[in-house]
Design an enzyme around this catalytic site. Structure first.
Site, mmCIF file in Angstrom:
data_model
loop_
_atom_site.group_PDB
_atom_site.id
_atom_site.type_symbol
_atom_site.label_atom_id
_atom_site.label_comp_id
_atom_site.label_asym_id
_atom_site.label_seq_id
_atom_site.Cartn_x
_atom_site.Cartn_y
_atom_site.Cartn_z
ATOM 1 N N ASP A 33 -7.015 11.996 -13.422
ATOM 2 C CA ASP A 33 -6.363 11.729 -12.865
ATOM 3 C C ASP A 33 -4.852 12.567 -12.330
ATOM 4 O O ASP A 33 -4.797 13.000 -12.679
ATOM 5 C CB ASP A 33 -5.996 10.307 -14.202
ATOM 6 C CG ASP A 33 -5.646 9.126 -13.815
ATOM 7 O OD1 ASP A 33 -4.482 9.244 -12.736
ATOM 8 O OD2 ASP A 33 -6.603 8.176 -13.759
ATOM 9 N N TYR A 147 -10.691 -4.068 -0.560
ATOM 10 C CA TYR A 147 -11.339 -3.334 -2.046
ATOM 11 C C TYR A 147 -12.901 -3.184 -2.110
ATOM 12 O O TYR A 147 -13.215 -2.557 -2.398
ATOM 13 C CB TYR A 147 -10.283 -3.979 -3.076
ATOM 14 C CG TYR A 147 -10.925 -3.993 -4.725
ATOM 15 C CD1 TYR A 147 -10.836 -2.411 -5.330
ATOM 16 C CD2 TYR A 147 -11.304 -4.319 -5.194
ATOM 17 C CE1 TYR A 147 -10.667 -2.300 -6.066
ATOM 18 C CE2 TYR A 147 -11.689 -4.494 -6.667
ATOM 19 C CZ TYR A 147 -11.641 -2.977 -7.225
ATOM 20 O OH TYR A 147 -11.577 -2.917 -8.431
ATOM 21 N N LYS A 151 -15.823 -0.722 -2.552
ATOM 22 C CA LYS A 151 -16.690 -0.765 -3.986
ATOM 23 C C LYS A 151 -18.371 -0.733 -3.029
ATOM 24 O O LYS A 151 -19.091 -0.090 -3.696
ATOM 25 C CB LYS A 151 -16.852 -1.677 -4.642
ATOM 26 C CG LYS A 151 -15.029 -1.893 -5.418
ATOM 27 C CD LYS A 151 -14.800 -0.530 -6.268
ATOM 28 C CE LYS A 151 -13.837 -0.381 -7.440
ATOM 29 N NZ LYS A 151 -14.248 1.004 -8.511
ATOM 30 N N GLU A 189 -0.326 -5.016 -11.578
ATOM 31 C CA GLU A 189 -0.941 -6.139 -13.425
ATOM 32 C C GLU A 189 -1.999 -7.759 -12.969
ATOM 33 O O GLU A 189 -1.570 -7.941 -11.938
ATOM 34 C CB GLU A 189 0.057 -6.940 -14.103
ATOM 35 C CG GLU A 189 0.997 -8.085 -14.043
ATOM 36 C CD GLU A 189 1.767 -6.993 -12.960
ATOM 37 O OE1 GLU A 189 1.911 -5.953 -12.436
ATOM 38 O OE2 GLU A 189 2.865 -7.827 -12.438
ATOM 39 N N THR A 217 -10.606 -20.743 -10.853
ATOM 40 C CA THR A 217 -12.074 -20.022 -12.384
ATOM 41 C C THR A 217 -11.832 -18.820 -11.856
ATOM 42 O O THR A 217 -12.346 -17.830 -11.492
ATOM 43 C CB THR A 217 -13.252 -21.038 -12.470
ATOM 44 O OG1 THR A 217 -13.791 -21.292 -11.416
ATOM 45 C CG2 THR A 217 -12.440 -22.241 -12.744
ATOM 46 N N ARG A 282 -15.307 -17.818 -9.616
ATOM 47 C CA ARG A 282 -16.392 -16.658 -9.743
ATOM 48 C C ARG A 282 -16.906 -15.890 -10.730
ATOM 49 O O ARG A 282 -15.829 -15.853 -12.234
ATOM 50 C CB ARG A 282 -15.046 -15.389 -9.586
ATOM 51 C CG ARG A 282 -16.033 -14.107 -10.441
ATOM 52 C CD ARG A 282 -14.865 -12.768 -9.440
ATOM 53 N NE ARG A 282 -15.427 -12.469 -8.121
ATOM 54 C CZ ARG A 282 -14.545 -11.765 -6.856
ATOM 55 N NH1 ARG A 282 -13.551 -11.004 -8.256
ATOM 56 N NH2 ARG A 282 -14.575 -11.463 -6.454
#
Ligand code: NAD
Length: 322
Positions: A33, A147, A151, A189, A217, A282
């Site tokens: 990392d 993002y 992915k 966060e 949701t 989701r």
């Protein structure tokens, strides 16, 4: 001699939990990392501090390794993801391209990619009463942000490495993982940690701010379930991407109230403010997960939030005392 695993992103939230879990399963573990874990020492046998955007760092980290868990990513909650789209795609593409190439050259026997529910098309997540997302819903593709596109590209990269080089690959699409040892302030966060922090800091009869109208949701999966599911997937024969998430759908306001309960605070209110919300609704469809692994996440949201709240409020109390 024990098998050797490499965890990339081992200084991060899920990666640090995964390192501990793999050690418990008897693996020798190397972590890599660009930073060490923020909140506790790593349990890794070896820890490399390095930037995986550099192909040479990836090559060195993969040397002599049997299995790789690729979790490193430049990531954060909705606020972060919506702010720096070019940086996210640039950094994460480099990390994944370098890591899988190094893994193939090192001849690793198995490779795991941490993908995300963010790969699913935005247009099928436009209402709060979300239809749970099945793995096959990924195409035709229309992820919400850079993002998610990255992915999806990383998933395809894995598929092509399997087809061209015969690599054994496992892919999980994580859905909102939360728990202790995750970032809880600073802008990266996620919602559960942010709410725990806000509740812990709220004055008597105060309120906490929630982005949007609060009826969007999501489902939330506790980190212990996430690492167990990841390991079970790695040991399975499943060669297609698999959801790892809870299928219990809650509104963001319900989540806030569950945090009030975890904190035993019945004096607090919710204040809705403008802010990035992501998709409207989701949820994870766990049919394939149950069929494939004979397992699904089991830790109740109430229990997970209690653990998370206690950890975050403990951190804040310790910080204010020092
Ligand atoms: P995290 O931010 O805590 O961990 C990611 C780690 O990657 C960080 O420690 C970071 O320093 C490291 N990293 C970033 N850029 C790097 C680089 N160039 N070189 C080396 N290391 C680098 O995030 P997390 O929540 O632990 O997520 C782990 C993985 O799971 C990520 O791939 C993420 O996209 C995926 N994921 C997480 C969630 C979730 O809810 N937490 C949901 C879906 C997918």
């Amino acid at each position: 001699m024990s098998q050797r695993a490499l965890v990339t992103g081992a200084g991060g939230f899920i990666g640090s939990h995964l390192v501990s879990y793999l050690r418990q399963q008897g693996w020798w573990v190397c972590g890599v990392d660009q930073k060490r874990p923020e909140f506790a020492d790593s349990d890794a046998d070896e820890f490399i501090v390095g930037d995986l955007r550099d192909a040479e760092v990836a090559r060195a980290a993969c040397e002599g390794i049997d299995e790789i868990y690729a979790l490193a990513a430049d990531m954060g909650g909705m606020g972060f993801i919506s702010r720096d789209p070019a940086t996210i795609l640039h950094n994460n593409a480099l990390i994944n391209i370098n890591t899988i190439r190094a893994a193939q050259l090192a001849g690793v026997s198995r490779y795991f990619l941490a993908s995300s529910a963010c790969i699913y098309p935005e247009h099928i997540q436009s209402t709060p009463d979300a239809t749970a997302l099945r793995e096959v819903d990924a195409f035709p593709a229309n992820p919400q942000d850079s993002y998610g596109w990255e992915k999806l590209m990383a998933e395809l990269l894995c598929r092509y490495y399997r087809e061209q080089h015969g690599m054994e690959i496992r892919i999980a699409r994580y859905h909102n993982i939360y728990g202790p040892n995750g970032t809880y302030d600073g802008g990266r966060e996620k919602a559960p940690a942010a709410m725990c922090r806000k509740v812990a800091l709220a004055g008597e009869n105060g309120s906490i701010e929630v982005w949007g109208d609060g009826s969007q949701t999501r489902s939330f999966c506790y980190v212990d379930d996430c690492v167990e599911g990841t390991y079970r997937l790695m040991r399975s024969d499943c060669r297609v991407p698999l959801n790892i998430g809870s299928d219990r759908l809650v509104t963001i306001d319900e989540l806030a109230r569950l945090v009030f309960d975890a904190a035993s605070r019945d004096d607090l209110d919710i204040e809705h403010i403008e802010g990035p919300q992501g998709v409207r609704g989701r949820n994870s469809d766990n049919t394939l997960l149950r069929e494939t692994l004979g397992w699904e996440p089991k830790i109740p949201l109430e229990k997970g939030l209690l653990e998370t709240y206690q950890w975050i409020s403990g951190k804040l109390t310790a910080a204010s005392a020092s």
